[in-house]
Motif scaffolding. Structure first.
Motif, mmCIF file in Angstrom:
data_model
loop_
_atom_site.group_PDB
_atom_site.id
_atom_site.type_symbol
_atom_site.label_atom_id
_atom_site.label_comp_id
_atom_site.label_asym_id
_atom_site.label_seq_id
_atom_site.Cartn_x
_atom_site.Cartn_y
_atom_site.Cartn_z
ATOM 1 N N VAL A 186 -20.406 54.488 -10.555
ATOM 2 C CA VAL A 186 -19.077 53.991 -10.209
ATOM 3 C C VAL A 186 -18.055 54.637 -11.153
ATOM 4 N N GLY A 187 -16.876 54.061 -11.228
ATOM 5 C CA GLY A 187 -15.874 54.551 -12.164
ATOM 6 C C GLY A 187 -15.279 55.883 -11.758
ATOM 7 N N SER A 188 -14.832 56.643 -12.756
ATOM 8 C CA SER A 188 -14.059 57.858 -12.497
ATOM 9 C C SER A 188 -14.838 58.894 -11.705
ATOM 10 N N VAL A 189 -16.162 58.946 -11.887
ATOM 11 C CA VAL A 189 -16.966 59.911 -11.129
ATOM 12 C C VAL A 189 -16.909 59.575 -9.645
ATOM 13 N N ALA A 190 -17.082 58.304 -9.315
ATOM 14 C CA ALA A 190 -17.048 57.894 -7.912
ATOM 15 C C ALA A 190 -15.658 58.055 -7.315
ATOM 16 N N TYR A 191 -14.612 57.797 -8.114
ATOM 17 C CA TYR A 191 -13.245 57.879 -7.601
ATOM 18 C C TYR A 191 -12.762 59.315 -7.428
ATOM 19 N N GLY A 192 -13.451 60.271 -8.061
ATOM 20 C CA GLY A 192 -12.981 61.651 -8.050
ATOM 21 C C GLY A 192 -11.984 61.932 -9.156
ATOM 22 N N LEU A 193 -11.944 61.072 -10.172
ATOM 23 C CA LEU A 193 -10.995 61.219 -11.279
ATOM 24 C C LEU A 193 -11.643 61.754 -12.548
ATOM 25 N N ALA A 194 -12.933 62.044 -12.516
ATOM 26 C CA ALA A 194 -13.634 62.449 -13.729
ATOM 27 C C ALA A 194 -13.164 63.825 -14.199
ATOM 28 N N ARG A 195 -13.135 63.961 -15.484
ATOM 29 C CA ARG A 195 -12.857 65.237 -16.143
ATOM 30 C C ARG A 195 -14.061 65.589 -17.014
ATOM 31 N N GLY B 99 -16.432 65.615 -19.866
ATOM 32 C CA GLY B 99 -16.540 64.659 -20.958
ATOM 33 C C GLY B 99 -16.314 63.218 -20.558
ATOM 34 N N SER B 100 -15.950 62.963 -19.297
ATOM 35 C CA SER B 100 -15.745 61.582 -18.849
ATOM 36 C C SER B 100 -17.059 60.808 -18.896
ATOM 37 N N ASP B 101 -16.946 59.517 -19.213
ATOM 38 C CA ASP B 101 -18.122 58.659 -19.206
ATOM 39 C C ASP B 101 -18.658 58.528 -17.777
ATOM 40 N N VAL B 102 -19.961 58.317 -17.676
ATOM 41 C CA VAL B 102 -20.587 58.037 -16.388
ATOM 42 C C VAL B 102 -20.985 56.567 -16.390
ATOM 43 N N ASP B 103 -20.337 55.792 -15.548
ATOM 44 C CA ASP B 103 -20.576 54.347 -15.479
ATOM 45 C C ASP B 103 -21.488 54.029 -14.300
ATOM 46 N N ARG B 104 -22.403 53.106 -14.532
ATOM 47 C CA ARG B 104 -23.329 52.698 -13.479
ATOM 48 C C ARG B 104 -23.315 51.184 -13.337
ATOM 49 N N ILE B 105 -23.541 50.720 -12.111
ATOM 50 C CA ILE B 105 -23.663 49.289 -11.855
ATOM 51 C C ILE B 105 -24.813 49.094 -10.867
ATOM 52 N N GLY B 106 -25.460 47.937 -10.957
ATOM 53 C CA GLY B 106 -26.559 47.667 -10.051
ATOM 54 C C GLY B 106 -26.801 46.184 -9.902
ATOM 55 N N VAL B 107 -27.631 45.858 -8.922
ATOM 56 C CA VAL B 107 -28.014 44.476 -8.677
ATOM 57 C C VAL B 107 -29.540 44.417 -8.652
ATOM 58 N N TYR B 108 -30.104 43.409 -9.329
ATOM 59 C CA TYR B 108 -31.553 43.279 -9.416
ATOM 60 C C TYR B 108 -31.973 41.863 -9.063
ATOM 61 N N VAL C 278 -26.339 44.476 -19.858
ATOM 62 C CA VAL C 278 -25.262 45.440 -20.077
ATOM 63 C C VAL C 278 -25.613 46.326 -21.263
ATOM 64 N N THR C 279 -25.504 47.634 -21.082
ATOM 65 C CA THR C 279 -25.673 48.582 -22.177
ATOM 66 C C THR C 279 -24.448 49.496 -22.237
ATOM 67 N N THR C 280 -24.202 50.039 -23.421
ATOM 68 C CA THR C 280 -23.037 50.909 -23.597
ATOM 69 C C THR C 280 -23.404 52.368 -23.831
ATOM 70 N N ASP C 281 -24.642 52.666 -24.049
ATOM 71 C CA ASP C 281 -25.047 54.056 -24.265
ATOM 72 C C ASP C 281 -26.443 54.259 -23.683
ATOM 73 N N PRO C 282 -26.526 54.488 -22.366
ATOM 74 C CA PRO C 282 -25.457 54.781 -21.405
ATOM 75 C C PRO C 282 -24.741 53.511 -20.922
ATOM 76 N N ASP C 283 -23.619 53.709 -20.226
ATOM 77 C CA ASP C 283 -22.802 52.594 -19.723
ATOM 78 C C ASP C 283 -23.387 52.079 -18.409
ATOM 79 N N VAL C 284 -24.129 50.992 -18.496
ATOM 80 C CA VAL C 284 -24.801 50.425 -17.329
ATOM 81 C C VAL C 284 -24.581 48.915 -17.315
ATOM 82 N N ASP D 286 -23.681 59.847 -1.950
ATOM 83 C CA ASP D 286 -24.156 60.659 -3.067
ATOM 84 C C ASP D 286 -24.044 59.939 -4.411
ATOM 85 N N CYS D 287 -23.399 58.778 -4.440
ATOM 86 C CA CYS D 287 -23.283 58.029 -5.689
ATOM 87 C C CYS D 287 -24.403 57.004 -5.876
ATOM 88 N N TYR D 288 -25.164 56.723 -4.829
ATOM 89 C CA TYR D 288 -26.265 55.767 -4.970
ATOM 90 C C TYR D 288 -27.452 56.432 -5.656
#
Length: 231
Positions: free
Chosen positions: A9-18, A20-29, A47-53, A81-83
């Motif tokens: 999710v986040g900037s990668v999914a929105y098309g705003l990543a540059r 060095g941008s962080d890669v944020d992930r979200i999920g349901v379990y 929740v973890t911050t390194d990586p951001d999940v 492609d983001c799943y």
């Protein structure tokens, strides 16, 4: 823990990543169903911050998404492609994504989160701060504009746009606001609030809780031990 659905999710999914941008992930379990009856109920989030999940247990995820929470909601609307993890129950969650939506909750959630971003901007957006603060201010401004755009479109069409059609506009908006154009952000917030109040919406007044509950009960049934489930 049984991961049902996860993605970027986040900037990668929105098309705003540059670069060095962080890669944020979200999920349901799903936690084992019998664990809810023990002395130590399963964790509702991991929740973890390194990586951001951020991972939410199915029950908590459903409750968050029913409130219109933008971060939870977008998991069900990601480009293919983001799943990164998809299961049968995860695909069923995507299939019922519209059941989580209601006009009042979409309005309140997206305007509410955008207003939080505006308050952060108003506290320091005068163009006189350090380069690092300016970068963070531009990021908050992009988030504000993105939330308003997504919320307004979702309210008007019933469809959540994740990958932005014109990401450069959002980047330029962020830079202008970070340079001191706070009035532009204020005007965008006010105009979007008017749009929410005047645009006809296909969304219902209340989400379809019965559909969501059927999915959640199927998740619970699927995660019973074999001797209890009849499998």
């Amino acid at each position: 823990m049984h991961l049902l659905l996860s993605g970027i999710v986040g900037s990668v999914a929105y098309g705003l990543a540059r670069p060095g941008s962080d890669v944020d992930r979200i999920g349901v379990y799903a936690a084992p169903t019998v664990a809810f009856h023990g002395l130590r109920p399963p964790r509702e989030s991991v929740v973890t911050t390194d990586p951001d999940v951020t991972l939410h247990e199915a029950g908590k995820y459903a409750r968050l998404a029913l409130t219109g929470n933008p971060t939870a909601t977008e998991l069900m609307w990601l480009p293919d492609d983001c799943y990164e993890t998809r299961t049968e129950l995860g695909d069923r969650l995507v299939a019922i994504r519209s059941a989580f939506l209601s006009a009042p909750r979409v309005r309140d959630a997206y305007l509410g989160y955008a207003t939080q971003q505006f308050r952060k901007l108003a506290s320091r957006s005068d163009g006189t701060f350090s380069a690092d603060t300016r970068r963070r201010t531009a990021k908050h401004a992009r988030h504000l504009a993105r939330l308003l755009h997504q919320g307004r479109l979702l309210h008007a069409t019933g469809v959540l746009e994740i990958r932005l059609a014109d990401p450069e506009w959002f980047r330029a908006f962020g830079e202008r606001v970070a340079g001191g154009e706070l009035d532009e952000a204020r005007a965008l917030l006010a105009a979007t609030e008017r749009d929410f109040d005047t645009t006809r919406t296909p969304l219902p007044d209340r989400p379809d809780g019965a559909v969501v509950e059927r999915w959640l009960l199927d998740v619970r049934a699927a995660h019973l031990p074999p001797e209890l489930s009849g499998r």
